[in-house]
Design an enzyme around this catalytic site. Structure first.
Site, PDB file in Angstrom:
ATOM      1  N   VAL A 159       6.663  -1.508  -9.283  1.00  0.00           N
ATOM      2  CA  VAL A 159       7.177  -1.345  -7.924  1.00  0.00           C
ATOM      3  C   VAL A 159       7.356  -2.692  -7.218  1.00  0.00           C
ATOM      4  O   VAL A 159       8.041  -2.788  -6.208  1.00  0.00           O
ATOM      5  CB  VAL A 159       6.251  -0.413  -7.099  1.00  0.00           C
ATOM      6  CG1 VAL A 159       5.005  -1.152  -6.628  1.00  0.00           C
ATOM      7  CG2 VAL A 159       6.998   0.200  -5.926  1.00  0.00           C
ATOM      8  N   SER A 160       6.767  -3.732  -7.769  1.00  0.00           N
ATOM      9  CA  SER A 160       6.830  -5.060  -7.154  1.00  0.00           C
ATOM     10  C   SER A 160       8.074  -5.804  -7.630  1.00  0.00           C
ATOM     11  O   SER A 160       8.251  -6.035  -8.829  1.00  0.00           O
ATOM     12  CB  SER A 160       5.584  -5.869  -7.534  1.00  0.00           C
ATOM     13  OG  SER A 160       5.733  -7.229  -7.159  1.00  0.00           O
ATOM     14  N   PRO A 161       8.952  -6.221  -6.718  1.00  0.00           N
ATOM     15  CA  PRO A 161      10.178  -6.921  -7.126  1.00  0.00           C
ATOM     16  C   PRO A 161       9.951  -8.139  -8.029  1.00  0.00           C
ATOM     17  O   PRO A 161      10.685  -8.301  -9.014  1.00  0.00           O
ATOM     18  CB  PRO A 161      10.828  -7.302  -5.797  1.00  0.00           C
ATOM     19  CG  PRO A 161      10.386  -6.213  -4.857  1.00  0.00           C
ATOM     20  CD  PRO A 161       8.966  -5.915  -5.267  1.00  0.00           C
TER      21      PRO A 161
END
Length: 213
Positions: A8-10
């Site tokens: 979920v972390s870019p």
């Protein structure tokens, strides 16, 4: 190669996409740094507790763009993604620095306010608009952000714009060149549409769990 990340972390997404483009199969280890057990295990490998992290034959590499450049330097079959020509590479590097120091910085600051359930300040919103407008300008000069073809700078900035869309529901209407480029990069990445769908689902699930919208 073991790749520790949080989908979920870019910043975790950039090396994933570069690996896809290079045809590299990573040994994926989705990691939750907020889980005490997982954090403890990660600390034995990386005292900074940062994600993403790549381990390749005893080499420990962390920081998203350091991993990206390591992958292209060690696995690319040609120099297209990270050109060796000093003039072209300088532009690629400039765009990477623009992303990490300007565009993604503003995206992150605005996302942080959303996570705190606060409205970004007018100054934060203005800086984000200015950064996005600068990306729009880059794309009026050439079809991709740094060259006439896809480079790692496009992939990393693609992730930032994707985060802009998903996390902030940003109005991309005023940026037609960015919109067209975003679709072009999607098509250039293996399973690019699937990636966008996966990131949307993961982001919306996280947002729903935090009751942010």
């Amino acid at each position: 190669m073991d790749y520790y990340y949080n989908f979920v972390s870019p910043p975790s997404q950039c090396p994933l996409l570069v690996a896809r483009k290079l045809g590299i199969e990573l040994n994926l280890k989705n990691t939750n740094i907020y889980d005490p057990a997982e954090r403890e295990a990660l600390s034995k490998l990386n005292a900074h507790y940062t994600l993403p992290m790549l381990i390749d034959n005893g080499n420990f590499i962390f920081e998203s763009y350091a991993i990206v450049l390591y992958l292209v330097e060690t696995h690319a079959k040609d120099e297209t993604l990270y050109p060796k020509d000093p003039k072209v590479r300088t532009v690629v590097n400039q765009r990477l620095f623009f992303d990490i120091g300007t565009l993604f910085k503003q995206v992150y600051e605005n996302i942080h306010m959303v996570l705190m359930k606060l409205k970004p300040s007018e100054k934060q919103e203005l800086k984000l608009a200015q950064a996005t407008a600068l990306l729009e300008h880059f794309l009026t000069v050439r079809p991709y952000v740094a060259a006439d073809y896809l480079t790692v700078a496009d992939i990393c900035l693609f992730v930032s714009v994707n985060a802009l869309r998903l996390w902030l529901r940003y109005d991309m209407g005023p940026y037609p060149h960015v919109r067209a480029w975003f679709e072009k990069v999607t098509a250039a990445i293996p399973d690019g549409v699937e990636f966008r769908n996966q990131t949307e689902q993961a982001t919306m699930a996280y947002v729903a769990s935090r009751k942010l919208f």
